[in-house]
Design a protein around this motif. Structure first.
Motif, mmCIF file in Angstrom:
data_model
loop_
_atom_site.group_PDB
_atom_site.id
_atom_site.type_symbol
_atom_site.label_atom_id
_atom_site.label_comp_id
_atom_site.label_asym_id
_atom_site.label_seq_id
_atom_site.Cartn_x
_atom_site.Cartn_y
_atom_site.Cartn_z
ATOM 1 N N UNK A 30 0.803 -1.222 0.000
ATOM 2 C CA UNK A 30 0.000 0.000 0.000
ATOM 3 C C UNK A 30 0.835 1.270 0.000
ATOM 4 N N UNK A 31 2.089 1.189 0.430
ATOM 5 C CA UNK A 31 2.944 2.377 0.453
ATOM 6 C C UNK A 31 3.948 2.385 -0.698
ATOM 7 N N UNK A 32 3.860 1.421 -1.583
ATOM 8 C CA UNK A 32 4.836 1.275 -2.660
ATOM 9 C C UNK A 32 4.326 1.863 -3.970
ATOM 10 N N UNK A 33 5.225 2.444 -4.718
ATOM 11 C CA UNK A 33 4.960 2.708 -6.135
ATOM 12 C C UNK A 33 4.988 1.361 -6.852
ATOM 13 N N UNK A 34 4.014 1.151 -7.719
ATOM 14 C CA UNK A 34 3.951 -0.097 -8.478
ATOM 15 C C UNK A 34 4.077 0.201 -9.964
ATOM 16 N N UNK A 35 4.759 -0.690 -10.661
ATOM 17 C CA UNK A 35 4.970 -0.464 -12.079
ATOM 18 C C UNK A 35 4.853 -1.736 -12.897
ATOM 19 N N UNK A 53 1.467 5.251 -4.684
ATOM 20 C CA UNK A 53 0.910 4.423 -3.627
ATOM 21 C C UNK A 53 -0.585 4.658 -3.421
ATOM 22 N N UNK A 54 -1.022 5.909 -3.654
ATOM 23 C CA UNK A 54 -2.429 6.245 -3.427
ATOM 24 C C UNK A 54 -3.214 6.364 -4.730
ATOM 25 N N UNK A 55 -2.594 5.964 -5.835
ATOM 26 C CA UNK A 55 -3.232 5.971 -7.158
ATOM 27 C C UNK A 55 -3.547 7.364 -7.677
ATOM 28 N N UNK A 56 -3.024 8.383 -7.042
ATOM 29 C CA UNK A 56 -3.264 9.754 -7.509
ATOM 30 C C UNK A 56 -2.448 10.051 -8.768
ATOM 31 N N UNK A 57 -1.231 9.548 -8.790
ATOM 32 C CA UNK A 57 -0.339 9.810 -9.920
ATOM 33 C C UNK A 57 -0.102 8.534 -10.722
ATOM 34 N N UNK A 69 -4.368 1.349 -18.999
ATOM 35 C CA UNK A 69 -4.557 1.996 -17.708
ATOM 36 C C UNK A 69 -3.973 1.094 -16.623
ATOM 37 N N UNK A 70 -3.543 1.714 -15.550
ATOM 38 C CA UNK A 70 -3.010 0.976 -14.418
ATOM 39 C C UNK A 70 -3.840 1.318 -13.197
ATOM 40 N N UNK A 71 -4.140 0.310 -12.391
ATOM 41 C CA UNK A 71 -4.931 0.536 -11.186
ATOM 42 C C UNK A 71 -4.429 -0.390 -10.091
ATOM 43 N N UNK A 72 -4.844 -0.092 -8.887
ATOM 44 C CA UNK A 72 -4.414 -0.901 -7.744
ATOM 45 C C UNK A 72 -5.539 -1.022 -6.742
ATOM 46 N N UNK A 73 -5.534 -2.139 -6.041
ATOM 47 C CA UNK A 73 -6.460 -2.390 -4.949
ATOM 48 C C UNK A 73 -5.597 -2.714 -3.739
ATOM 49 N N UNK A 77 -4.057 -6.055 -2.130
ATOM 50 C CA UNK A 77 -2.614 -6.168 -2.411
ATOM 51 C C UNK A 77 -2.359 -6.561 -3.868
ATOM 52 N N UNK A 78 -3.102 -5.942 -4.757
ATOM 53 C CA UNK A 78 -3.068 -6.331 -6.167
ATOM 54 C C UNK A 78 -3.020 -5.095 -7.059
ATOM 55 N N UNK A 79 -2.305 -5.241 -8.168
ATOM 56 C CA UNK A 79 -2.203 -4.189 -9.169
ATOM 57 C C UNK A 79 -2.638 -4.765 -10.511
ATOM 58 N N UNK A 80 -3.281 -3.915 -11.319
ATOM 59 C CA UNK A 80 -3.807 -4.373 -12.601
ATOM 60 C C UNK A 80 -3.265 -3.499 -13.738
#
Length: 124
Positions: A30-35, A53-57, A69-73, A77-80
């Motif tokens: 939840x605190x990580x940048x995901x790529x 981390x907060x999906x704002x950027x 598009x990239x999204x996260x839940x 604990x999942x990224x799409x």
């Protein structure tokens, strides 16, 4: 330690869609940048997309902008990575990655954890 496992790749015709996912375990992302990065045969690994981390950027490679598009839940604990209008040049192994840095990055060395990749094949 964070373990990342990608799934949801496959074979699709040009113009089609796929939605790979990346499930994390070991600790919360939840605190990580995901790529997402990809590597085609005979080519270097390249940046595809990243989310804060907060999906704002978010950030996207020019080659996929407007189609992916990239999204996260964070609760799951999942990224799409939603991939639309796929092109044959999108054929590659797609890797999920996690970064402990604060800002979204396109640089692979800024990412600390990597998954094993999922194959995406786009037929013409």
């Amino acid at each position: 330690q964070v373990q990342l496992v990608e799934s949801g790749g496959g074979l699709v015709q040009a113009g089609g869609s796929l939605r790979p996912s990346c499930a994390a375990s070991g600790r919360s992302i939840s605190s990580y940048v995901m790529g997402w990065f990809r590597q085609a045969p005979g080519k270097e690994r390249e940046f595809v997309a990243a989310v804060s981390w907060n999906a704002v950027n978010t950030d996207f490679a020019d080659s996929v902008k407007g189609r992916f598009t990239i999204s996260r839940d964070n609760a799951e604990n999942t990224v799409y990575l939603q991939m639309n209008s796929l092109k044959p040049e999108g054929t590659a192994v797609y890797y999920c990655a996690a970064s402990t840095r604060y800002s979204v990055s396109r640089v692979a060395r800024d990412f600390d954890y990597w998954g094993q990749g999922t194959q995406v094949t786009v037929s013409s």
